[in-house]
Enzyme design. Sequence first.
Site, short mmCIF file in Angstrom:
data_model
loop_
_atom_site.label_atom_id
_atom_site.label_comp_id
_atom_site.label_asym_id
_atom_site.label_seq_id
_atom_site.Cartn_x
_atom_site.Cartn_y
_atom_site.Cartn_z
N PRO A 1 -2.58 -5.45 3.91
CA PRO A 1 -2.85 -6.67 3.14
C PRO A 1 -1.61 -7.07 2.33
CG PRO A 1 -4.61 -5.06 2.87
CD PRO A 1 -3.50 -4.36 3.59
N LEU A 2 -1.26 -8.35 2.37
CA LEU A 2 -0.06 -8.82 1.67
C LEU A 2 -0.17 -8.59 0.16
CD1 LEU A 2 0.85 -12.12 3.57
CD2 LEU A 2 1.92 -9.87 3.76
N CYS A 3 -1.39 -8.67 -0.37
CA CYS A 3 -1.53 -8.47 -1.81
C CYS A 3 -1.17 -7.03 -2.20
CB CYS A 3 -2.95 -8.80 -2.27
SG CYS A 3 -4.24 -7.83 -1.43
N THR A 4 -1.50 -6.08 -1.34
CA THR A 4 -1.13 -4.68 -1.59
C THR A 4 0.37 -4.51 -1.53
OG1 THR A 4 -3.22 -3.87 -0.68
CG2 THR A 4 -1.39 -2.30 -0.78
N GLU B 1 1.86 -6.39 -4.76
CA GLU B 1 1.45 -6.06 -6.13
C GLU B 1 1.24 -4.57 -6.39
OE1 GLU B 1 -1.98 -8.43 -6.85
OE2 GLU B 1 -1.01 -10.28 -6.20
#
Length: 434
Positions: free
Chosen positions: A206-209, A212
């Site tokens: 996941p790009l958020c992982t 961030e």
Amino acid sequence: MDVQDRWRDLDVLLTRPGNLVGPGFEPGPELRDFLQSEDCRVLCVGAGGLGCEILKDLALSGFVNIDVIDMDTIDVSNLNRQFLFRMRDVGKSKAEVAAERINSRVAGVNVTPHHCRIEEKPPSWYKQFTVIILGLDSLEARRYMNSVVCSFLEFTEEGEPDMSTIKPMVDGGTEGFKGHARVILPGVTPCFECTLWLFPPQTKFPLCTLAETPRSPAHCIEYVHLILWGQARAGEEFDADTEEHMKWVYERAAERAAQYGIQGVTYQLTQGVVKNIIPAIASTNAIVSAACVLESLKIITMVSQGLNNYMMYMGSQGIYTHTVQYERDASCPICSAGVPLEVDPASTLQQVIDAMLADPALKQHLKAPSVSYGATNLYAHGIYEAETRPNLSRPIRDLIPGDERAPVLTVNDKKLHAPMRVQLKFAGSDAMAA
């Protein structure tokens, strides 16, 4: 050892009949003469872990005229399994060093190296080889070679493959303790496009992982690869085979890992994550390469019945092999006589092209297609665009001479590695036979 004594066991296979021989096998000394003549040339694509084993096996199995193509240079991490290389070879061409080692160790063998990308050679260059063996770790490279050999295939008026135009290809692949060998006879056995589902999708994060909350070295590497590269080097396409690009990703990933207190980012891991490489095991390479070379020997001499058509090997818990006969996709856009496309007979060429771009089987391969019929350009991008543009508004029936009811168009596109055949089926026709 005398040169003739070296091939004693090979001669036993080639000079006597048996119950397990392939179709048309005729025992005799002429088979080894052909195997070692200028008319028999074998190409090994890749000189890495699998390629080193393939070259060794070819040279020790009676093959004399061998070519090897690889764009990579030798890295220290290669030395634990790519046995043709030494520490002093680091930084040199894999193809050139591998060829030099084989030529110096096996008398009479002539290995010719080609240090370049496979795309740099024209398709006609690949046509000279009797058999092509793949020792690659990239799906895209396999698909490119698949499209090249399939582009040589011609079909009869009945839609059957012309056997004289088939270019045999043998593919080997390994992933840790697992491996496979497969025989591809375009038009007869399934090609890569027919069985793309065999290759598992690449692991995605996941790009958020990544952006961030990175928690592993792989998260740091993929952040740089997928996010930071586009921000810091906008407009520049990332090339995993360019050393400077890979080093840049590694250095930035190491900085990000230090920022989050994550250990374990190395250059080798960076290569593995970006290229989706699973660590290679020498014994698996040896087993798979032996199968590939044996199948090549069978294809050329018919000394035994060939693999039909996919062999898988698993060595993680004991040793297990299994052979599967996969089926061809009759509508394969790469190896079939023509992907069927139903259109209205009154359709213009533009409407036919639009139908191609909307067809589920074709659209993934096309972006801006050029179309020809036989030797005639119906519409072509580039220097012929102005000349052929008026054809776009003409009915397709007017552009195809005669009264052919299932004409085959040749389609070229920048997304394609080789021309694609599209067989038109006119709606409402009583003869839509493929």
